[in-house]
Design an enzyme around this catalytic site. Structure first.
Site, PDB file in Angstrom:
ATOM      1  N   GLY A  53       0.825  -1.205   0.000  1.00 61.47           N
ATOM      2  CA  GLY A  53       0.000   0.000   0.000  1.00 61.47           C
ATOM      3  C   GLY A  53       0.853   1.245   0.000  1.00 61.47           C
TER       4      GLY A  53
ATOM      5  N   GLY B 241       8.915   3.767  -0.122  1.00 64.58           N
ATOM      6  CA  GLY B 241       9.645   4.966   0.270  1.00 64.58           C
ATOM      7  C   GLY B 241      10.032   4.972   1.728  1.00 64.58           C
ATOM      8  CE1 TYR B 242       7.713   7.525   5.722  1.00 69.38           C
ATOM      9  CE2 TYR B 242       6.723   7.041   3.593  1.00 69.38           C
ATOM     10  CZ  TYR B 242       6.955   7.918   4.636  1.00 69.38           C
ATOM     11  OH  TYR B 242       6.430   9.193   4.602  1.00 69.38           O
TER      12      TYR B 242
ATOM     13  CD  GLU C  14       3.374  -8.622  -5.472  1.00 64.51           C
ATOM     14  OE1 GLU C  14       3.317  -7.390  -5.616  1.00 64.51           O
ATOM     15  OE2 GLU C  14       3.968  -9.159  -4.509  1.00 64.51           O
TER      16      GLU C  14
ATOM     17  CG  ASN D 279       6.296   1.143  -5.485  1.00 63.29           C
ATOM     18  OD1 ASN D 279       6.829   2.198  -5.173  1.00 63.29           O
ATOM     19  ND2 ASN D 279       5.028   1.079  -5.858  1.00 63.29           N
TER      20      ASN D 279
ATOM     21  CG  HIS E  62       6.040  -5.733  -4.408  1.00 65.16           C
ATOM     22  ND1 HIS E  62       4.694  -5.611  -4.133  1.00 65.16           N
ATOM     23  CD2 HIS E  62       6.613  -4.570  -4.028  1.00 65.16           C
ATOM     24  CE1 HIS E  62       4.463  -4.419  -3.621  1.00 65.16           C
ATOM     25  NE2 HIS E  62       5.607  -3.761  -3.544  1.00 65.16           N
TER      26      HIS E  62
ATOM     27  CB  CYS F 188       5.234  -3.618   0.250  1.00 65.28           C
ATOM     28  SG  CYS F 188       5.994  -2.079  -0.322  1.00 65.28           S
ATOM     29  CG  LEU F 189       1.596  -0.113   4.256  1.00 66.02           C
ATOM     30  CD1 LEU F 189       2.529   0.961   4.818  1.00 66.02           C
ATOM     31  CD2 LEU F 189       0.323   0.525   3.707  1.00 66.02           C
TER      32      LEU F 189
ATOM     33  CD  GLN G 124       7.034   0.242   4.893  1.00 65.34           C
ATOM     34  OE1 GLN G 124       6.096   1.041   5.023  1.00 65.34           O
ATOM     35  NE2 GLN G 124       7.818   0.243   3.825  1.00 65.34           N
TER      36      GLN G 124
END
Length: 368
Positions: free
Chosen positions: A219, A290-291, A333, A288, A331, A246-247, A250
């Site tokens: 996300g 940014g954190y 996938e 992908n 990712h 990913c998100l 985090q």
């Protein structure tokens, strides 16, 4: 028609306008992938961002019906060196320009994307505006400096209601923080009975679906802007196997006492090498974000680092010490990108199988 991209540091790029005719403000980032522009355009993780592609020719194989990662793209704008006016591919249905016009997404071409990328690498991601030539640069720069970018991206792209993708296999509740369709595809390809739920679902609501496992999707934005989901994660990880991407990775870290921070210019591309610390194997991954999860925040938690990025030594994977819960920053996938890490979905299903077997044995021992 001409269009300009103005950065908050006062840098101006003038190029050819294509796509939608609207003016947009967003965070300007870059992606180093050589292919996969359709998946990048439709990836919800780019919500509100103006994406620069470093590969010089974009749109040469057009837009097809199959490679979307979401129905409605949330990207703010598109920046390329050159667009292909006459795409050629047997699956082609639309040109890049036609698709962006249809979705009212502004684009700019014919600018020095290498220079723009070097600026972002040096100064970090910047706010930018895609606007007409009649806009005064000083006024736009003042506006950009005063603009506070939204923090509700996850709310914008998450499903509003739960829905199912039926299968005969284990039931997986997929929490949608801005889910790429590639994640759903990998689960359904393995026969999973998937229930997709909104980002603000509670642990009680998740357990009402009687899941065998739970996935936390990718996300957009800062993970700390969706802190309300952390309590759900803390409860669910004790109940069923969990897998985050990913998100989701985090948020899993934050839920277990670790911390996150913003990267200077992020990881966005299809060729990022990641090392599995358990096996020593290196995978080339699609990324992908940014954190990142801060390495020094892991020490006093129940988390173990399982993967690291070879480019900058940032955390790329975590595992819980006591529960069958693990996450990755990249990712598996792909879409676009290599499928080196696809095996992680199978690892998730093995965790579900083990947990299910233990549950059945517990019931038998109890005479249930």
């Amino acid at each position: 028609m001409k269009r300009q991209l103005i950065l908050e540091d006062g840098t101006v790029f003038i190029g050819e306008a294509f796509g939608g005719e609207v003016e947009k403000i967003g965070e300007v980032v870059f992606n180093t992938g050589m292919t996969g522009y359709q998946e990048i355009l439709s990836d919800p993780s780019y919500c509100g961002q103006i994406v620069t592609l470093t590969y010089p020719l974009i749109g040469n194989y057009g837009i097809n019906r199959d490679d979307f990662e979401s129905i409605n793209p949330a990207i703010a704008g598109f920046v390329v060196k050159e667009t292909a006016d006459f795409p050629s591919n047997w699956r082609n249905r639309l040109s890049l320009d036609d698709y962006l016009k249809m979705k009212n997404i502004p684009g700019i071409s014919g600018i020095d994307t290498r220079k723009l990328t070097r600026i972002i690498r040096k100064t970090g991601a910047l706010k930018g505006a895609l606007c007409n030539l009649n806009k005064r640069v000083d006024e736009v720069v003042t506006q950009l400096k005063a603009t506070v970018l939204p923090t509700n991206q996850v709310k914008q792209v998450s499903t509003k209601t739960a829905y199912s993708s039926p299968g005969r296999g284990p039931r997986v509740v997929l929490v949608d923080y801005g889910m790429k369709h590639g994640i759903l595809r990998e689960l359904t390809n393995r026969g999973c009975d998937v229930v997709v739920v909104p980002y603000n679902v509670t642990a009680e609501e998740v357990m009402h679906y009687h899941p065998d496992g739970v996935m936390l999707s990718n996300g957009p934005g800062d993970p700390k802007s969706v802190r309300k989901t952390l309590e759900m994660i803390r409860i669910i990880q004790q109940e069923v196997p969990l897998f985050g991407i990913c998100l989701g990775h985090q948020l899993f870290a934050l839920a277990n006492g670790a911390d996150t921070d913003k990267l200077k210019f992020g990881h966005r591309g299809s060729n990022h090498p990641v090392k599995d610390l358990r096996t020593g194997k290196v995978s080339i991954t699609s990324q992908n974000h940014g954190y990142t999860v801060e390495m020094n925040s892991i020490e006093n938690t129940d988390l173990t680092v399982t993967h690291t990025a070879l480019n900058d030594d940032t955390i790329e994977g975590l595992r819980h010490k006591h529960y069958p819960a693990f996450t990755v920053q990249y990712h598996p996938e792909a879409s676009p990108g290599p499928e080196d890490a696809n095996y992680l979905f199978d690892e998730f299903l093995r965790n579900i199988e083990v947990a299910t077997t233990k549950g059945e044995e517990k019931c038998l021992n109890a005479g249930i």
